[in-house]
Design a protein around this motif. Structure first.
Motif, PDB file in Angstrom:
ATOM      1  N   PHE A   1       0.844  -1.203   0.000  1.00 48.58           N
ATOM      2  CA  PHE A   1       0.000   0.000   0.000  1.00 48.58           C
ATOM      3  C   PHE A   1       0.876   1.250   0.000  1.00 48.58           C
ATOM      4  O   PHE A   1       1.868   1.321   0.719  1.00 48.58           O
ATOM      5  N   LEU A   2       0.459   2.225  -0.770  1.00 46.00           N
ATOM      6  CA  LEU A   2       1.144   3.518  -0.788  1.00 46.00           C
ATOM      7  C   LEU A   2       0.272   4.525  -0.048  1.00 46.00           C
ATOM      8  O   LEU A   2      -0.931   4.596  -0.278  1.00 46.00           O
ATOM      9  N   ASP A   3       0.873   5.301   0.826  1.00 42.62           N
ATOM     10  CA  ASP A   3       0.134   6.264   1.643  1.00 42.62           C
ATOM     11  C   ASP A   3       0.631   7.675   1.331  1.00 42.62           C
ATOM     12  O   ASP A   3       1.812   7.967   1.432  1.00 42.62           O
ATOM     13  N   LEU A   4      -0.292   8.512   0.924  1.00 40.24           N
ATOM     14  CA  LEU A   4      -0.001   9.938   0.751  1.00 40.24           C
ATOM     15  C   LEU A   4      -0.643  10.664   1.923  1.00 40.24           C
ATOM     16  O   LEU A   4      -1.852  10.575   2.107  1.00 40.24           O
ATOM     17  N   VAL A   5       0.160  11.353   2.689  1.00 37.95           N
ATOM     18  CA  VAL A   5      -0.351  11.991   3.903  1.00 37.95           C
ATOM     19  C   VAL A   5      -0.547  13.473   3.666  1.00 37.95           C
ATOM     20  O   VAL A   5       0.338  14.147   3.139  1.00 37.95           O
ATOM     21  N   THR A   6      -1.707  13.977   4.077  1.00 36.04           N
ATOM     22  CA  THR A   6      -1.922  15.416   3.960  1.00 36.04           C
ATOM     23  C   THR A   6      -2.009  16.024   5.352  1.00 36.04           C
ATOM     24  O   THR A   6      -2.379  15.371   6.318  1.00 36.04           O
ATOM     25  N   GLU A   7      -1.676  17.283   5.380  1.00 32.76           N
ATOM     26  CA  GLU A   7      -1.731  18.043   6.613  1.00 32.76           C
ATOM     27  C   GLU A   7      -3.203  18.286   6.948  1.00 32.76           C
ATOM     28  O   GLU A   7      -4.000  18.564   6.069  1.00 32.76           O
ATOM     29  N   ARG A   8      -3.537  18.170   8.222  1.00 38.62           N
ATOM     30  CA  ARG A   8      -4.928  18.346   8.595  1.00 38.62           C
ATOM     31  C   ARG A   8      -5.397  19.780   8.369  1.00 38.62           C
ATOM     32  O   ARG A   8      -6.403  20.035   7.756  1.00 38.62           O
ATOM     33  N   ASP A   9      -4.607  20.675   8.904  1.00 37.63           N
ATOM     34  CA  ASP A   9      -5.002  22.077   8.909  1.00 37.63           C
ATOM     35  C   ASP A   9      -4.075  22.829   7.976  1.00 37.63           C
ATOM     36  O   ASP A   9      -2.892  22.929   8.275  1.00 37.63           O
TER      37      ASP A   9
ATOM     38  N   ILE B   1      -4.829   6.760   0.495  1.00 37.05           N
ATOM     39  CA  ILE B   1      -4.094   5.514   0.343  1.00 37.05           C
ATOM     40  C   ILE B   1      -4.468   4.821  -0.951  1.00 37.05           C
ATOM     41  O   ILE B   1      -5.636   4.670  -1.280  1.00 37.05           O
ATOM     42  N   ASP B   2      -3.462   4.422  -1.646  1.00 34.22           N
ATOM     43  CA  ASP B   2      -3.660   3.801  -2.942  1.00 34.22           C
ATOM     44  C   ASP B   2      -3.253   2.340  -2.825  1.00 34.22           C
ATOM     45  O   ASP B   2      -2.156   2.015  -2.424  1.00 34.22           O
ATOM     46  N   GLU B   3      -4.183   1.447  -3.178  1.00 31.38           N
ATOM     47  CA  GLU B   3      -3.930   0.008  -3.002  1.00 31.38           C
ATOM     48  C   GLU B   3      -4.235  -0.742  -4.256  1.00 31.38           C
ATOM     49  O   GLU B   3      -5.396  -0.883  -4.596  1.00 31.38           O
ATOM     50  N   PRO B   4      -3.331  -1.332  -4.916  1.00 29.18           N
ATOM     51  CA  PRO B   4      -1.924  -0.978  -4.941  1.00 29.18           C
ATOM     52  C   PRO B   4      -1.703   0.039  -6.053  1.00 29.18           C
ATOM     53  O   PRO B   4      -2.529   0.142  -6.942  1.00 29.18           O
ATOM     54  N   PRO B   5      -0.646   0.813  -5.993  1.00 29.12           N
ATOM     55  CA  PRO B   5      -0.423   1.791  -7.056  1.00 29.12           C
ATOM     56  C   PRO B   5      -0.087   1.102  -8.367  1.00 29.12           C
ATOM     57  O   PRO B   5       0.521   0.043  -8.379  1.00 29.12           O
ATOM     58  N   ARG B   6      -0.461   1.669  -9.427  1.00 26.74           N
ATOM     59  CA  ARG B   6      -0.213   1.083 -10.746  1.00 26.74           C
ATOM     60  C   ARG B   6       0.507   2.085 -11.622  1.00 26.74           C
ATOM     61  O   ARG B   6      -0.132   2.816 -12.362  1.00 26.74           O
ATOM     62  N   PRO B   7       1.815   2.122 -11.511  1.00 22.78           N
ATOM     63  CA  PRO B   7       2.520   3.053 -12.391  1.00 22.78           C
ATOM     64  C   PRO B   7       2.394   2.624 -13.843  1.00 22.78           C
ATOM     65  O   PRO B   7       2.200   1.445 -14.116  1.00 22.78           O
ATOM     66  N   GLY B   8       2.528   3.544 -14.743  1.00 19.84           N
ATOM     67  CA  GLY B   8       2.467   3.188 -16.158  1.00 19.84           C
ATOM     68  C   GLY B   8       1.191   3.682 -16.785  1.00 19.84           C
ATOM     69  O   GLY B   8       0.369   4.338 -16.164  1.00 19.84           O
ATOM     70  N   LYS B   9       1.047   3.337 -18.049  1.00 20.59           N
ATOM     71  CA  LYS B   9      -0.109   3.822 -18.816  1.00 20.59           C
ATOM     72  C   LYS B   9      -1.303   2.913 -18.601  1.00 20.59           C
ATOM     73  O   LYS B   9      -1.173   1.748 -18.312  1.00 20.59           O
ATOM     74  N   GLY B  10      -2.473   3.442 -18.770  1.00 29.84           N
ATOM     75  CA  GLY B  10      -3.673   2.649 -18.621  1.00 29.84           C
ATOM     76  C   GLY B  10      -4.851   3.567 -18.416  1.00 29.84           C
ATOM     77  O   GLY B  10      -4.685   4.780 -18.352  1.00 29.84           O
ATOM     78  N   PRO B  11      -6.022   2.990 -18.268  1.00 29.18           N
ATOM     79  CA  PRO B  11      -7.198   3.838 -18.086  1.00 29.18           C
ATOM     80  C   PRO B  11      -7.102   4.636 -16.786  1.00 29.18           C
ATOM     81  O   PRO B  11      -6.684   4.110 -15.757  1.00 29.18           O
ATOM     82  N   LEU B  12      -7.516   5.858 -16.861  1.00 26.80           N
ATOM     83  CA  LEU B  12      -7.439   6.768 -15.718  1.00 26.80           C
ATOM     84  C   LEU B  12      -8.406   6.326 -14.616  1.00 26.80           C
ATOM     85  O   LEU B  12      -9.551   5.987 -14.882  1.00 26.80           O
TER      86      LEU B  12
ATOM     87  N   VAL C   1      -8.732   3.014  -3.691  1.00 28.91           N
ATOM     88  CA  VAL C   1      -8.273   4.227  -3.018  1.00 28.91           C
ATOM     89  C   VAL C   1      -9.145   4.450  -1.779  1.00 28.91           C
ATOM     90  O   VAL C   1     -10.368   4.315  -1.849  1.00 28.91           O
ATOM     91  N   TYR C   2      -8.494   4.740  -0.673  1.00 31.27           N
ATOM     92  CA  TYR C   2      -9.202   5.002   0.576  1.00 31.27           C
ATOM     93  C   TYR C   2      -8.806   6.380   1.075  1.00 31.27           C
ATOM     94  O   TYR C   2      -7.626   6.725   1.057  1.00 31.27           O
ATOM     95  N   LEU C   3      -9.763   7.148   1.529  1.00 28.59           N
ATOM     96  CA  LEU C   3      -9.477   8.431   2.167  1.00 28.59           C
ATOM     97  C   LEU C   3      -9.849   8.267   3.640  1.00 28.59           C
ATOM     98  O   LEU C   3     -11.029   8.155   3.975  1.00 28.59           O
ATOM     99  N   VAL C   4      -8.837   8.191   4.479  1.00 27.29           N
ATOM    100  CA  VAL C   4      -9.091   7.846   5.887  1.00 27.29           C
ATOM    101  C   VAL C   4      -8.266   8.721   6.825  1.00 27.29           C
ATOM    102  O   VAL C   4      -7.226   9.262   6.454  1.00 27.29           O
ATOM    103  N   ALA C   5      -8.728   8.844   8.064  1.00 25.63           N
ATOM    104  CA  ALA C   5      -7.978   9.601   9.061  1.00 25.63           C
ATOM    105  C   ALA C   5      -6.854   8.762   9.646  1.00 25.63           C
ATOM    106  O   ALA C   5      -5.844   9.285  10.096  1.00 25.63           O
ATOM    107  N   ASP C   6      -7.038   7.442   9.624  1.00 27.48           N
ATOM    108  CA  ASP C   6      -6.038   6.542  10.208  1.00 27.48           C
ATOM    109  C   ASP C   6      -5.826   5.379   9.240  1.00 27.48           C
ATOM    110  O   ASP C   6      -6.783   4.697   8.877  1.00 27.48           O
TER     111      ASP C   6
END
Ligand SMILES: [Zn+2]
Length: 297
Positions: free
Chosen positions: A58-66, A96-107, A132-137
């Motif tokens: 799993f790849l996790d992109l973390v954003t700042e809360r505030d 969170i992206d599960e699993p990431p798929r680098p490369g070309k393909g359908p958006l 893709v999951y958008l979660v606090a934890d």
């Protein structure tokens, strides 16, 4: 599908390119990809990406809360992953992206930054498994909560592996690629590990001696570390080719084994196939294809 080494490289590449950028908007092109509905994707608008991390595959992109809140970052001394503590105490959003798929393909999903840059998540192939999951934890993602130990974590010792394998009357190939047992190894690297360990993929996990376990542990860690080193510094689009070039038996049925010259063979396994070298791994004897023999009866 990217496995631990590719996701590790992807997390590093994204950390370099995306950290500090402000998300202007995020849109799903394929609705089935987004597995959560609260908070909505619009909650990301205006947030700054502060860090990236990897959990198994799993790849996790973390954003700042505030926006403008100034999170505290700390470097994990073991894994080299950047984690985030939120001094405000509120939830931190993780894309969170599960699993990431680098490369070309359908958006599947598109993220645009306020400065005009951005990235697309795409999924090639017919098996649609991108999620893709958008979660606090991150632990709110069922697949992450269920992950077994990470083989690159210093706490993953030969003793850990011995505990995992003890009493398990299942084939070692299936054990290695089960995310709930060990995190991050999939179909490709389990083939590579077993080839490097000169072990039959059909060997029962419980039958390994403590010497076998110690050797297998060293091979798992070594194989993954080598692949991580090869992928390090590569851009997302180059990871697939690098992974393929580094494989010795996986996906190479019919080609000569780079160690002994015997022909790499293929046998069906679970929902796919595995590749192995008979001379290196099974005493020169080809493995019986159970699916085939069942069909022929
Ligand atoms: Zn061989």
């Amino acid at each position: 599908m990217p496995e631990l080494p590719e996701v590790e490289a992807l997390a590093a590449d994204l950390r370099e390119r995306a950290a500090g950028r402000v998300i202007e908007r995020a849109d799903v092109a394929e609705f089935a990809v987004l597995k959560t509905y609260d908070p909505a994707l619009t909650a990301l608008h205006g947030r700054t990406i502060t860090a990236t991390a990897r959990y198994g595959k799993f790849l996790d992109l973390v954003t700042e809360r505030d926006p403008g809140g100034g999170p505290v970052r700390e470097r994990d001394p073991g894994g080299g992953l950047v984690r985030e503590r939120d001094p405000g105490g509120g939830p931190v959003l993780h894309l969170i992206d599960e699993p990431p798929r680098p490369g070309k393909g359908p958006l599947a999903l598109r993220v645009r930054f306020a400065d005009g840059a951005g990235f697309d998540l795409t999924e090639a192939g017919t098996r649609k498994r991108l999620a893709v999951y958008l979660v606090a934890d991150p632990m709110a993602v069922p697949g992450i909560a269920a992950l077994g130990p990470d083989p690159l974590d210093p706490s993953f010792t030969a003793g850990t592996l011995a505990q995992i394998l003890a009493g398990r009357r299942t084939q070692i190939k299936g054990v290695l690629r089960d995310q709930k047992i060990i995190a991050g190894i999939g179909n490709a690297y389990s083939d590579e590990v077993l080839h490097a360990a000169r072990m039959s993929p059909f060997r029962l996990a419980a039958s390994l001696s403590s010497k076998d376990v110690a050797e297998l542990h060293a091979v798992i860690v070594g194989t993954l570390q080598e692949a991580v080193a090869r992928s390090a510094g590569l851009a997302a689009g180059d990871l697939k080719a690098e992974k393929k070039a580094g494989l010795r038996v996986h996906g190479r049925a019919g080609q000569p084994c780079p160690v002994c010259g015997d022909t790499v063979r293929e046998v069906s396994f679970a929902d796919s196939a595995l590749q192995y070298c008979p001379t290196c791994q099974t005493g020169g004897k080809p493995l019986a294809d159970r699916r085939m023999s069942r069909l022929l009866k």
